[in-house]
Design a protein around this motif. Structure first.
Motif, PDB file in Angstrom:
ATOM      1  N   SER A   1      68.663 -46.804   3.218  1.00 27.95           N
ATOM      2  CA  SER A   1      69.575 -47.174   2.145  1.00 27.95           C
ATOM      3  C   SER A   1      68.891 -48.155   1.209  1.00 27.95           C
ATOM      4  CB  SER A   1      70.840 -47.836   2.712  1.00 27.95           C
ATOM      5  OG  SER A   1      71.583 -46.939   3.497  1.00 27.95           O
ATOM      6  N   VAL A   2      69.220 -48.057  -0.061  1.00 27.30           N
ATOM      7  CA  VAL A   2      68.795 -49.050  -1.032  1.00 27.30           C
ATOM      8  C   VAL A   2      70.053 -49.743  -1.536  1.00 27.30           C
ATOM      9  CG1 VAL A   2      66.686 -47.868  -1.720  1.00 27.30           C
ATOM     10  CG2 VAL A   2      68.822 -47.326  -2.896  1.00 27.30           C
ATOM     11  N   PHE A   3      69.969 -51.038  -1.776  1.00 31.26           N
ATOM     12  CA  PHE A   3      71.186 -51.777  -2.121  1.00 31.26           C
ATOM     13  C   PHE A   3      70.978 -52.608  -3.373  1.00 31.26           C
ATOM     14  CE2 PHE A   3      68.619 -53.700   1.091  1.00 31.26           C
ATOM     15  CZ  PHE A   3      68.602 -55.071   0.879  1.00 31.26           C
ATOM     16  N   GLY A   4      71.621 -52.147  -4.446  1.00 29.20           N
ATOM     17  CA  GLY A   4      71.552 -52.841  -5.713  1.00 29.20           C
ATOM     18  C   GLY A   4      72.850 -53.570  -5.998  1.00 29.20           C
TER      19      GLY A   4
ATOM     20  N   SER B   1      65.829 -58.911 -10.769  1.00 34.43           N
ATOM     21  CA  SER B   1      66.855 -58.460 -11.709  1.00 34.43           C
ATOM     22  C   SER B   1      67.288 -57.036 -11.360  1.00 34.43           C
ATOM     23  CB  SER B   1      66.296 -58.492 -13.132  1.00 34.43           C
ATOM     24  OG  SER B   1      65.279 -57.520 -13.278  1.00 34.43           O
ATOM     25  N   ILE B   2      68.333 -56.580 -12.003  1.00 36.01           N
ATOM     26  CA  ILE B   2      68.787 -55.206 -11.772  1.00 36.01           C
ATOM     27  C   ILE B   2      67.691 -54.220 -12.158  1.00 36.01           C
ATOM     28  CG2 ILE B   2      70.409 -53.423 -12.536  1.00 36.01           C
ATOM     29  CD1 ILE B   2      72.537 -55.597 -12.785  1.00 36.01           C
ATOM     30  N   GLU B   3      67.064 -54.441 -13.309  1.00 39.67           N
ATOM     31  CA  GLU B   3      66.016 -53.534 -13.759  1.00 39.67           C
ATOM     32  C   GLU B   3      64.832 -53.536 -12.791  1.00 39.67           C
ATOM     33  OE1 GLU B   3      64.258 -50.619 -15.644  1.00 39.67           O
ATOM     34  OE2 GLU B   3      66.261 -51.374 -16.175  1.00 39.67           O
ATOM     35  N   GLU B   4      64.441 -54.702 -12.331  1.00 40.08           N
ATOM     36  CA  GLU B   4      63.344 -54.787 -11.361  1.00 40.08           C
ATOM     37  C   GLU B   4      63.706 -54.093 -10.059  1.00 40.08           C
ATOM     38  OE1 GLU B   4      61.381 -59.070 -12.777  1.00 40.08           O
ATOM     39  OE2 GLU B   4      63.012 -59.017 -11.300  1.00 40.08           O
ATOM     40  N   SER B   5      64.951 -54.243  -9.644  1.00 39.36           N
ATOM     41  CA  SER B   5      65.380 -53.597  -8.402  1.00 39.36           C
ATOM     42  C   SER B   5      65.331 -52.080  -8.543  1.00 39.36           C
ATOM     43  CB  SER B   5      66.795 -54.044  -8.020  1.00 39.36           C
ATOM     44  OG  SER B   5      67.780 -53.483  -8.878  1.00 39.36           O
ATOM     45  N   MET B   6      65.699 -51.561  -9.705  1.00 36.15           N
ATOM     46  CA  MET B   6      65.677 -50.114  -9.925  1.00 36.15           C
ATOM     47  C   MET B   6      64.252 -49.566  -9.839  1.00 36.15           C
ATOM     48  SD  MET B   6      68.704 -48.951 -10.204  1.00 36.15           S
ATOM     49  CE  MET B   6      70.043 -50.055  -9.751  1.00 36.15           C
ATOM     50  N   GLU B   7      63.314 -50.332 -10.332  1.00 34.94           N
ATOM     51  CA  GLU B   7      61.913 -49.904 -10.263  1.00 34.94           C
ATOM     52  C   GLU B   7      61.448 -49.827  -8.806  1.00 34.94           C
ATOM     53  OE1 GLU B   7      59.780 -52.697 -12.653  1.00 34.94           O
ATOM     54  OE2 GLU B   7      60.675 -52.009 -14.545  1.00 34.94           O
TER      55      GLU B   7
ATOM     56  N   GLY C   1      72.767 -44.932  -1.451  1.00 38.41           N
ATOM     57  CA  GLY C   1      72.700 -46.051  -2.373  1.00 38.41           C
ATOM     58  C   GLY C   1      73.930 -46.933  -2.298  1.00 38.41           C
ATOM     59  N   TYR C   2      73.726 -48.235  -2.409  1.00 35.43           N
ATOM     60  CA  TYR C   2      74.826 -49.195  -2.394  1.00 35.43           C
ATOM     61  C   TYR C   2      74.844 -49.970  -3.713  1.00 35.43           C
ATOM     62  CZ  TYR C   2      75.372 -48.534   2.657  1.00 35.43           C
ATOM     63  OH  TYR C   2      75.595 -47.995   3.896  1.00 35.43           O
ATOM     64  N   VAL C   3      76.057 -50.188  -4.227  1.00 31.63           N
ATOM     65  CA  VAL C   3      76.223 -51.005  -5.422  1.00 31.63           C
ATOM     66  C   VAL C   3      77.153 -52.158  -5.076  1.00 31.63           C
ATOM     67  CG1 VAL C   3      76.955 -51.098  -7.821  1.00 31.63           C
ATOM     68  CG2 VAL C   3      75.925 -49.001  -6.922  1.00 31.63           C
ATOM     69  N   SER C   4      76.611 -53.355  -4.973  1.00 35.42           N
ATOM     70  CA  SER C   4      77.401 -54.538  -4.646  1.00 35.42           C
ATOM     71  C   SER C   4      78.145 -55.042  -5.875  1.00 35.42           C
ATOM     72  CB  SER C   4      76.499 -55.653  -4.108  1.00 35.42           C
ATOM     73  OG  SER C   4      75.821 -55.254  -2.948  1.00 35.42           O
ATOM     74  N   CYS C   5      79.191 -55.832  -5.621  1.00 30.50           N
ATOM     75  CA  CYS C   5      79.967 -56.477  -6.696  1.00 30.50           C
ATOM     76  C   CYS C   5      80.585 -55.471  -7.665  1.00 30.50           C
ATOM     77  CB  CYS C   5      79.107 -57.469  -7.468  1.00 30.50           C
ATOM     78  SG  CYS C   5      78.480 -58.826  -6.455  1.00 30.50           S
ATOM     79  N   ALA C   6      81.029 -54.336  -7.149  1.00 27.40           N
ATOM     80  CA  ALA C   6      81.618 -53.313  -8.009  1.00 27.40           C
ATOM     81  C   ALA C   6      82.959 -53.739  -8.589  1.00 27.40           C
ATOM     82  CB  ALA C   6      81.788 -52.010  -7.226  1.00 27.40           C
ATOM     83  N   LEU C   7      83.623 -54.714  -7.939  1.00 31.74           N
ATOM     84  CA  LEU C   7      84.935 -55.153  -8.422  1.00 31.74           C
ATOM     85  C   LEU C   7      84.995 -56.655  -8.699  1.00 31.74           C
ATOM     86  CD1 LEU C   7      87.277 -53.026  -6.111  1.00 31.74           C
ATOM     87  CD2 LEU C   7      86.646 -52.587  -8.489  1.00 31.74           C
ATOM     88  N   GLY C   8      83.868 -57.319  -8.605  1.00 35.23           N
ATOM     89  CA  GLY C   8      83.866 -58.748  -8.868  1.00 35.23           C
ATOM     90  C   GLY C   8      82.651 -59.415  -8.262  1.00 35.23           C
ATOM     91  N   CYS C   9      82.223 -60.518  -8.875  1.00 33.57           N
ATOM     92  CA  CYS C   9      81.020 -61.235  -8.447  1.00 33.57           C
ATOM     93  C   CYS C   9      81.329 -62.717  -8.231  1.00 33.57           C
ATOM     94  CB  CYS C   9      79.944 -61.078  -9.522  1.00 33.57           C
ATOM     95  SG  CYS C   9      78.495 -62.115  -9.280  1.00 33.57           S
ATOM     96  N   PRO C  10      80.751 -63.330  -7.196  1.00 36.16           N
ATOM     97  CA  PRO C  10      81.001 -64.759  -6.960  1.00 36.16           C
ATOM     98  C   PRO C  10      80.387 -65.653  -8.033  1.00 36.16           C
ATOM     99  CG  PRO C  10      79.293 -63.957  -5.484  1.00 36.16           C
ATOM    100  CD  PRO C  10      79.895 -62.750  -6.152  1.00 36.16           C
ATOM    101  N   TYR C  11      79.464 -65.122  -8.819  1.00 32.47           N
ATOM    102  CA  TYR C  11      78.789 -65.913  -9.842  1.00 32.47           C
ATOM    103  C   TYR C  11      79.263 -65.569 -11.265  1.00 32.47           C
ATOM    104  CZ  TYR C  11      75.735 -66.236  -5.795  1.00 32.47           C
ATOM    105  OH  TYR C  11      75.257 -66.405  -4.525  1.00 32.47           O
TER     106      TYR C  11
ATOM    107  N   LEU D   1      71.067 -44.711  -9.596  1.00 33.41           N
ATOM    108  CA  LEU D   1      70.756 -44.460  -8.188  1.00 33.41           C
ATOM    109  C   LEU D   1      70.969 -42.998  -7.827  1.00 33.41           C
ATOM    110  CD1 LEU D   1      72.357 -47.609  -6.488  1.00 33.41           C
ATOM    111  CD2 LEU D   1      69.923 -47.117  -6.788  1.00 33.41           C
ATOM    112  N   TYR D   2      72.044 -42.421  -8.341  1.00 32.70           N
ATOM    113  CA  TYR D   2      72.333 -41.011  -8.067  1.00 32.70           C
ATOM    114  C   TYR D   2      71.260 -40.118  -8.690  1.00 32.70           C
ATOM    115  CZ  TYR D   2      74.906 -36.606  -7.774  1.00 32.70           C
ATOM    116  OH  TYR D   2      75.283 -35.311  -7.510  1.00 32.70           O
ATOM    117  N   SER D   3      70.839 -40.469  -9.898  1.00 36.14           N
ATOM    118  CA  SER D   3      69.813 -39.683 -10.583  1.00 36.14           C
ATOM    119  C   SER D   3      68.465 -39.762  -9.880  1.00 36.14           C
ATOM    120  CB  SER D   3      69.660 -40.168 -12.032  1.00 36.14           C
ATOM    121  OG  SER D   3      70.862 -40.016 -12.757  1.00 36.14           O
ATOM    122  N   MET D   4      68.214 -40.868  -9.210  1.00 37.64           N
ATOM    123  CA  MET D   4      66.957 -41.026  -8.471  1.00 37.64           C
ATOM    124  C   MET D   4      66.917 -40.152  -7.223  1.00 37.64           C
ATOM    125  SD  MET D   4      66.260 -45.118  -8.544  1.00 37.64           S
ATOM    126  CE  MET D   4      66.268 -46.044 -10.084  1.00 37.64           C
TER     127      MET D   4
END
Length: 235
Positions: free
Chosen positions: A77-80, A94-100, A118-128, A144-147
């Motif tokens: 699994s990859v987790f972005g 960063s998000i872009e760096e993680s995608m690479e 693939g995992y996408v964290s903070c889909a409904l909210g972020c602590p920051y 992620l799906y396209s990859m």
């Protein structure tokens, strides 16, 4: 469980509830101390792998992928994240760096015939950052799906989601990704997990949805504050 590593203990405990999908962690350079998540080899050796259960290993980069394969992983699994701040805090990029990095991992996995979730964290909210726009979740999920990820799990990482925000987020994501390749990961921080799951499952057999909710409540010996989740089979 004696001197068994803590990660093994946690996985053995979760296996009593999860008989379909159990993920195993790998270390993340710069985010956590290696001793916190680096004992995946011990986990793979220490757990009993049930037939029909998937055991994907979280792999943040190519180095982690090769360690996972060496440990016997047959799925990874990859987790972005949909939050820039959370991505930097959680996986130190960063998000872009993680995608690479994920693209390298997924390419290698596909070459070896290893499926990737693939995992996408903070889909409904972020602590920051607070609220996260559905379009951002959609963008990360689509990449992620396209990859080549066979499934995308959308996580309410801090449990702040509501049925309304879940609906809006999924409506956006499902415009770009087939619903059959999506999953949701809900935390019950404010007693809304089962209500959010029910919202995500709209369109399927209601009895099966309520049966799943009833099983979860009994499994964790907990009653949620959500009135939707507490609904009985008589509805």
């Amino acid at each position: 469980m004696g001197n068994m590593p803590s990660a093994v203990k946690h996985c053995l405990s979760y296996q009593q509830l999860l008989r379909e999908h159990l993920w195993i962690g790998d270390s993340v350079a710069g985010a956590l101390h290696p001793t916190q998540m680096a004992d995946h080899t011990e986990v793979m050796k220490g757990i009993h792998q049930y037939p029909g259960v998937r055991y994907p290993v979280l792999t943040p980069n190519l180095q982690g992928f090769h360690r996972a394969v060496a440990a016997g992983a047959t799925e990874i699994s990859v987790f972005g994240a949909a939050s820039e701040s959370f991505s930097k805090k959680n996986i130190n990029c960063s998000i872009e760096e993680s995608m690479e990095k994920f693209e390298e991992v997924i390419k290698s996995a596909r070459h070896m015939g290893i499926p990737v979730r693939g995992y996408v964290s903070c889909a409904l909210g972020c602590p920051y950052e607070g609220n996260i726009k559905p379009q951002k979740v959609t963008e990360v999920s689509k990449r992620l799906y396209s990859m080549g990820c066979y499934e995308i799990s959308l996580g309410d990482t801090i449990g702040v989601g509501t049925p309304g925000s879940m609906k809006r987020m999924l409506e956006s994501v499902m415009k770009e990704i087939p619903p059959g390749t999506l999953a949701v990961h809900c935390h019950d921080t404010y007693g809304q997990a089962l209500a959010n799951i029910l919202t995500a499952l709209q369109g399927v057999n209601l009895y099966k949805v309520m049966e799943a909710g009833d099983f979860i409540c009994r499994a964790v010996n907990k009653t949620t504050n959500s009135k939707v989740a507490q609904a009985s089979f008589s509805v």
